[in-house]
Design a protein around this motif. Structure first.
Motif, PDB file in Angstrom:
ATOM      1  N   LEU A 213     -17.219 -89.441  28.593  1.00 14.85           N
ATOM      2  CA  LEU A 213     -15.873 -88.891  28.432  1.00 14.85           C
ATOM      3  C   LEU A 213     -14.870 -89.587  29.359  1.00 14.85           C
ATOM      4  O   LEU A 213     -13.769 -89.970  28.941  1.00 14.85           O
ATOM      5  N   VAL A 216     -14.105 -93.193  28.102  1.00 13.51           N
ATOM      6  CA  VAL A 216     -13.192 -93.248  26.954  1.00 13.51           C
ATOM      7  C   VAL A 216     -11.789 -92.850  27.395  1.00 13.51           C
ATOM      8  O   VAL A 216     -10.787 -93.446  26.988  1.00 13.51           O
ATOM      9  N   ASN A 217     -11.717 -91.863  28.264  1.00  9.26           N
ATOM     10  CA  ASN A 217     -10.408 -91.448  28.775  1.00  9.26           C
ATOM     11  C   ASN A 217      -9.724 -92.574  29.548  1.00  9.26           C
ATOM     12  O   ASN A 217      -8.507 -92.639  29.619  1.00  9.26           O
ATOM     13  N   GLY A 219      -9.844 -95.663  28.687  1.00 10.32           N
ATOM     14  CA  GLY A 219      -9.482 -96.764  27.798  1.00 10.32           C
ATOM     15  C   GLY A 219     -10.656 -97.545  27.246  1.00 10.32           C
ATOM     16  O   GLY A 219     -10.478 -98.536  26.537  1.00 10.32           O
ATOM     17  N   ARG A 221     -13.235 -98.462  24.702  1.00 14.39           N
ATOM     18  CA  ARG A 221     -13.440 -98.213  23.278  1.00 14.39           C
ATOM     19  C   ARG A 221     -14.638 -99.014  22.762  1.00 14.39           C
ATOM     20  O   ARG A 221     -14.861 -99.124  21.570  1.00 14.39           O
ATOM     21  N   HIS A 241     -18.685 -89.370  18.388  1.00 17.23           N
ATOM     22  CA  HIS A 241     -17.222 -89.300  18.494  1.00 17.23           C
ATOM     23  C   HIS A 241     -16.538 -90.583  18.039  1.00 17.23           C
ATOM     24  O   HIS A 241     -15.325 -90.729  18.192  1.00 17.23           O
ATOM     25  N   ALA A 242     -17.320 -91.511  17.500  1.00 16.89           N
ATOM     26  CA  ALA A 242     -16.760 -92.823  17.156  1.00 16.89           C
ATOM     27  C   ALA A 242     -15.646 -92.725  16.121  1.00 16.89           C
ATOM     28  O   ALA A 242     -14.609 -93.369  16.241  1.00 16.89           O
ATOM     29  N   LYS A 243     -15.861 -91.911  15.121  1.00 16.97           N
ATOM     30  CA  LYS A 243     -14.859 -91.767  14.051  1.00 16.97           C
ATOM     31  C   LYS A 243     -13.591 -91.118  14.575  1.00 16.97           C
ATOM     32  O   LYS A 243     -12.487 -91.603  14.359  1.00 16.97           O
ATOM     33  N   GLN A 244     -13.812 -90.012  15.290  1.00 22.27           N
ATOM     34  CA  GLN A 244     -12.663 -89.253  15.787  1.00 22.27           C
ATOM     35  C   GLN A 244     -11.801 -90.084  16.741  1.00 22.27           C
ATOM     36  O   GLN A 244     -10.580 -90.040  16.688  1.00 22.27           O
ATOM     37  N   LEU A 245     -12.470 -90.838  17.608  1.00 18.50           N
ATOM     38  CA  LEU A 245     -11.734 -91.497  18.690  1.00 18.50           C
ATOM     39  C   LEU A 245     -11.535 -92.998  18.458  1.00 18.50           C
ATOM     40  O   LEU A 245     -10.922 -93.666  19.278  1.00 18.50           O
ATOM     41  N   GLY A 246     -12.080 -93.515  17.367  1.00 16.97           N
ATOM     42  CA  GLY A 246     -11.920 -94.949  17.109  1.00 16.97           C
ATOM     43  C   GLY A 246     -12.732 -95.799  18.066  1.00 16.97           C
ATOM     44  O   GLY A 246     -12.242 -96.772  18.623  1.00 16.97           O
ATOM     45  N   LEU A 247     -13.989 -95.424  18.263  1.00 19.35           N
ATOM     46  CA  LEU A 247     -14.840 -96.163  19.204  1.00 19.35           C
ATOM     47  C   LEU A 247     -15.701 -97.181  18.458  1.00 19.35           C
ATOM     48  O   LEU A 247     -16.136 -96.931  17.337  1.00 19.35           O
ATOM     49  N   THR A 248     -15.965 -98.285  19.108  1.00 22.24           N
ATOM     50  CA  THR A 248     -16.925 -99.253  18.591  1.00 22.24           C
ATOM     51  C   THR A 248     -18.227 -99.059  19.365  1.00 22.24           C
ATOM     52  O   THR A 248     -18.268 -99.276  20.576  1.00 22.24           O
TER      53      THR A 248
ATOM     54  N   ILE B 262     -15.856 -97.020  10.369  1.00 25.51           N
ATOM     55  CA  ILE B 262     -16.126 -95.939  11.322  1.00 25.51           C
ATOM     56  C   ILE B 262     -14.979 -95.788  12.318  1.00 25.51           C
ATOM     57  O   ILE B 262     -14.457 -94.707  12.515  1.00 25.51           O
ATOM     58  N   ASN B 263     -14.588 -96.908  12.928  1.00 22.60           N
ATOM     59  CA  ASN B 263     -13.582 -96.773  13.999  1.00 22.60           C
ATOM     60  C   ASN B 263     -12.145 -96.868  13.495  1.00 22.60           C
ATOM     61  O   ASN B 263     -11.200 -96.910  14.289  1.00 22.60           O
ATOM     62  N   LYS B 266      -9.668 -99.789  14.568  1.00 25.98           N
ATOM     63  CA  LYS B 266      -9.042 -99.874  15.895  1.00 25.98           C
ATOM     64  C   LYS B 266      -9.826-100.891  16.730  1.00 25.98           C
ATOM     65  O   LYS B 266     -10.918-100.604  17.214  1.00 25.98           O
ATOM     66  N   VAL B 272      -6.813-100.358  24.557  1.00 26.52           N
ATOM     67  CA  VAL B 272      -7.118 -99.975  25.944  1.00 26.52           C
ATOM     68  C   VAL B 272      -6.021 -99.045  26.443  1.00 26.52           C
ATOM     69  O   VAL B 272      -4.977 -99.482  26.914  1.00 26.52           O
ATOM     70  N   GLN B 273      -6.251 -97.765  26.251  1.00 23.37           N
ATOM     71  CA  GLN B 273      -5.279 -96.782  26.725  1.00 23.37           C
ATOM     72  C   GLN B 273      -5.991 -95.464  26.971  1.00 23.37           C
ATOM     73  O   GLN B 273      -7.085 -95.242  26.457  1.00 23.37           O
ATOM     74  N   LEU B 275      -6.721 -91.443  26.745  1.00 26.29           N
ATOM     75  CA  LEU B 275      -6.687 -90.520  25.615  1.00 26.29           C
ATOM     76  C   LEU B 275      -5.433 -89.662  25.718  1.00 26.29           C
ATOM     77  O   LEU B 275      -4.917 -89.411  26.813  1.00 26.29           O
TER      78      LEU B 275
END
Ligand SMILES: Cc1ncc(C[n+]2csc(CCOP(=O)(O)OP(=O)(O)O)c2C)c(N)n1
Ligand code: SF4
Ligand SMILES: [Mg+2]
Lengths: 596, 288
Positions: A213, A216-217, A219, A221, A241-248, B262-263, B266, B272-273, B275
């Protein structure tokens, strides 16, 4: 069960069963019940490296004030197998109780003052489902009743666990739990009641989740991993949480690919991180040197487990510090941070990224099984405010920054930090080199190597990287004192060993022992002069850590010359218990007094 | 092609390869292909490992990463995942890619990562002064096989075809036009491309004359890309050295296309920011 003014009231619970009996999810439900009743939580997952059979347990320490570790002994033991009873009954406190199914467990040799509460768990469970797994829920009902917590809180936790996917399952579980609850109530077997506050919603999470957490907070990703206990919760959280937050999220073919992809992602401009446990980190080592040599920032998390080699995959240790101090060949700068608990872990993630990027170095984070996988703890008021600091990133060439078509990416500067550009930026091309290189990224390893006119440059480039440590050490956090300053005995901890020490300090002080603890979280580079000053305490110093050789104790001595008066070291794979710290301190105290 | 475009890719550094080394031809073909593909130097990342061949990034003016022996593929994959708008090319030797780093090649092929891998295959470890490589021939005499190699060589092309490779080619540094064409096609390809670039080492194991005698372009013999079986057959010629694009399919999505599903597309390099505060608080509250 303790009730005193300084610590408030508290309770310890241990559920034990065979793997596959669902004890972890039962433990997590019970933990939620207590957390939603306003208590502070600290847990430990006595997991085994198997999927079915054997013996696993889940320990909860809960209190009306902050708790840090496993507490003392067991107030409520819920053994679902005979083995679980046999393993743990001796630790049940006087005044405590054992809730068991008489058709499965023979509660032999119960100590005086320990009550046995027989509940036909299996029989009740079978009324609602053909699978006896529901006996967990019946046991939770009995336990909740015993603690005087209102039933609705348990019903809610059950719904959360099963409800969304399967309302029918939740419903029959709630019915089974209700029967266990009522049975104990009708027996009049309720043992005690803490002060509950049902309006409270303090989150309870492990250091693994908190780190994910926090990253990701901050930056991040890009997260890469190869499955390995006890680091897997990080990748599970990231993936879910990849979909929700746009994570690779990249699950590489091995840890070597994992860290190299992370370095590639960071080089390309991402905030990139990877995670593993000791064995995986061992495979990553060459690439950590690559990150340092190419001055590519990376954050690498090692959630330590007991080794060496495959070791004890689901047991805890603080044995990887030496590896981090000596990662791969020759000297290069690195940062090593070891958060104490979940809240610390959350904030450390952000700090790690800012430090790694500002200094363009690898930052290594040491978590461990005790706090990382099953080690939930309550966090209060986590503050997501964070400022991303990427350091010297440039997007347009400044005068003198480009020559021969190449960007002076590795420029020698006053603060030893060079400007960085990301691929895709026009006119700032450079080659990141794992070979020794000059300021523009030309090799110093081939046609120029060893030539007398190039030797000083190799020295300068090497020094430039190493000297970053001097600046970094001034920025790292100094150890913090728990308890009053000035004590006869100071327990020196690092990372998670702070937690059992805190509970021992609290209890020892109640016994009139003059003791405090000093908690290191930022392990390397150490600020020698400041630390020497802080450790100039009149009392005795005892180092507490979970490894055989005293890895941190040795580091302290190496870097500062400070020698501990004694140490407590544990390496059986089990967490450090506060009672063990207490015993160690008391024996040292005897020594202290004997000498006087 | 405008010469000025080619100049943009010129490095100030002269290659330290032995005169006559096949790698010169690969470097020239790569530059040519990039120009003809309309790429600008800053849009390209060339990633290598360690070996004579892996010195290439310093000799072409693009973004470069001269990494560890065997690891250019995962670095390239990380770069592409972080910033999919870049053209990412991995260049390394046969030891690097078919030996120590082969695991990564297999997995990049099955994932169909959108990176292009050019393996400068000289059937020898050049930089370490001539030891057996995974593609060295049975009976080949090297410093580590003075009596001739007793190990069967790896067949990288059919292996990667079997692993799910979507673009599989061989070309020869003595045939620069063909090599440039193959690289251009690879750049256009949707996903992972393996280009086995025969690039003789004139110092430790000179196969130049042999290859020149035996190589041919499958395209010249009327080869048309169809299915995997045809590709297997075309690759397998005990008498000669077939070059060309044996197999290619644009049917499979690349790994990066799938990731974007999926992402949400992005790119990590562009996100890089911190949340949003409320999102962060809600994520924490999931644990309550
Ligand atoms: C981990 C590791 N092992 C070994 C080496 C030594 N080494 C450098 S280059 C090389 C082999 C080079 O052969 P190849 O990849 O075929 O490249 P070539 O020189 O033939 O172009 C080896 C073994 C190294 N740099 N790193
Ligand atoms: S040793 Fe062989 S591979 Fe290396 S540069 Fe010379 S000719 Fe090329
Ligand atoms: Mg070679």
């Amino acid at each position: 069960m303790e009730n005193d003014e300084t610590k408030g009231a508290e309770v310890t619970i241990r559920l034990g069963a065979a793997a596959g009996d669902g004890i972890q999810s039962a433990g997590e439900m019970m933990m939620k019940v207590l957390a939603r009743s306003g208590l502070y939580i600290s847990t430990y997952n006595g997991n085994q490296s198997l999927i079915r059979g054997g013996h696993v347990w889940f320990h909860i320490h809960a209190g009306t004030r902050k708790v840090y570790s496993l507490g003392y002994g067991i107030d409520f033991l819920v053994p679902l197998t005979q083995l679980a009873f046999d393993q743990h009954f001796e630790s049940v406190n006087t005044g405590g109780a054992v809730i068991y199914d008489p058709s499965i467990v023979k509660p032999h040799d119960l100590q005086q003052g320990v009550r046995g509460i027989p509940v036909p768990l299996g029989e009740i469970a079978l009324k609602y489902d053909k699978r006896p797994i529901m006996k967990n829920t019946v046991a939770l009902g009995a336990l909740t009743s015993n603690l005087g917590v209102k039933f609705e809180v348990l019903a809610d936790a059950i719904t959360d666990q099963f409800g969304r996917k399967n309302p029918g399952v939740a419903e029959s579980n709630i019915k089974a739990a209700r029967e266990g609850y009522d049975l104990v109530k009708n027996l009049g077997a309720q043992s005690f009641e803490l002060k509950y506050d049902y309006s409270c919603t303090k989150p309870v999470l492990t250091a693994d989740y908190a780190f994910a957490l926090g990253a990701v907070n901050a930056g991040c990703r890009f997260y890469a991993a190869y499955p390995m206990s006890p680091a897997s919760p990080i990748v599970h959280w990231m993936a879910s949480h990849a979909k929700q937050l746009g994570l690779t999220v990249f699950l590489g073919e091995d840890e070597i690919s994992v860290i190299n992809a992370t370095i590639g992602a960071s080089y390309a401009g991402a905030r990139a991180m990877c995670g593993t446990s000791g064995g995986g980190f061992a495979l990553m080592q060459e690439a950590v040197g690559e990150a340092a040599m190419t001055e590519t920032p990376v954050v690498v998390v090692d959630v330590m487990r007991a080794g060496p080699s495959t070791g004890l995959p689901t047991k805890t240790s603080q044995g990887d510090l030496n590896m981090m101090l000596g990662i791969s060949q020759d000297d290069f700068p690195r940062i090593i941070l070891a958060p104490r608990d979940s809240a610390d872990s959350f904030y450390t993630a952000g700090r790690a990224f800012n430090l790694a990027e500002r200094y363009q170095v690898p930052a290594i984070i040491l978590l461990d099984f005790a706090i990382g996988d099953g080690g939930y703890s309550t966090v209060e008021g986590l503050d997501p405010s964070f400022t991303v600091d990427r350091g010297k990133v440039v997007s347009v060439p400044s005068p003198g920054a480009v020559s021969g078509g190449w960007f002076r990416r590795f420029a020698l500067t006053d603060d030893n930090i060079s400007p960085r550009s990301f691929p895709g930026t026009p006119d700032l091309m450079f080659v990141a080199k794992t070979d020794e290189h000059d300021e523009w990224g030309h090799d110093l390893s081939d046609v120029n190597s060893g030539l007398k006119e190039f030797l000083p440059l190799r020295v300068k480039m090497h020094e430039k990287r190493m000297k970053k440590l001097e600046s970094i050490k001034k920025e790292l956090r100094l150890p913090e004192i728990f308890g009053p300053t000035g004590a006869d005995i100071t327990i020196v901890t690092w990372g998670s060993s702070a937690n059992p020490a805190r509970e021992a300090v609290q209890r020892l002080r109640m016994q009139g022992v003059s003791v405090n603890s000093l908690e290191f979280t930022d392990l390397y580079p150490l600020n020698e002069s400041e630390i020497k000053r802080i450790l100039q305490v009149p009392g005795k110093k005892v180092a507490l850590e979970a490894n055989y050789t005293g890895q941190f104790e040795t580091l302290l001595k190496r870097e500062t010359g400070i020698i501990m008066d004694a140490h407590i070291r544990k390496y059986d794979g089990e967490p450090i218990y506060p009672s063990e710290v207490e015993k160690g301190v008391l024996s040292l105290r005897k020594e202290v007094h004997a000498v006087v | 092609m405008r010469l000025s475009d080619l100049k943009e890719f010129e490095s100030d550094t002269r290659p330290d390869w032995c005169p006559g080394c096949g790698d010169f031809g690969v470097l020239a073909a790569l530059k040519d292909a990039l120009v003809k593909s309309g790429k600008k130097p800053h849009e390209v990342a060339v990633v290598s490992g360690i070996g004579c061949s892996s010195n290439l990034p310093g000799y072409i003016r693009t973004y470069g990463f001269h990494g560890l022996h065997g690891r250019p593929v995962p670095v390239a994959v990380g770069i592409k995942n972080a910033n999919p708008s870049l053209t990412v090319i991995a260049t390394a030797g046969d030891g690097d890619e078919y030996g120590i780093g082969f695991n990564h090649v297999v997995h990049a092929a099955r994932r169909n990562d959108d990176i292009k891998l050019i393996v400068m295959n000289n059937e020898i470890y050049g930089l370490t002064t001539g030891q057996l490589s995974p593609t060295s021939k049975l009976g080949q005499k090297t410093k580590t096989s003075p009596d001739g190699s007793i190990i069967y060589p790896l067949q990288p092309l059919p292996t990667i075809l079997g692993a799910g490779g979507t673009f599989i080619a061989r070309t020869f540094s003595g045939d620069p036009k063909h090599m440039s064409w193959v690289i251009q096609e690879a750049i256009k390809h949707r996903g992972f491309a393996l280009i086995d670039a025969i690039s003789p080492c004139v110092t430790w194991y000179n196969i130049y004359d042999e290859v020149k005698k035996l190589f041919y372009r499958i395209e010249d013999r009327g080869y048309k890309i169809t299915d995997q079986q045809a590709a297997f057959n075309a690759m397998n010629d005990p008498q000669g050295i077939p070059t060309g694009i044996f197999y290619r399919t644009e049917e499979k999505q690349s790994f990066q296309e799938k990731l974007a599903e999926i992402n949400g597309g992005k790119a990590p390099a562009e996100s890089v920011q911190t949340l949003d505060r409320n999102v962060a608080l809600q994520l924490i509250q999931e644990f309550a």
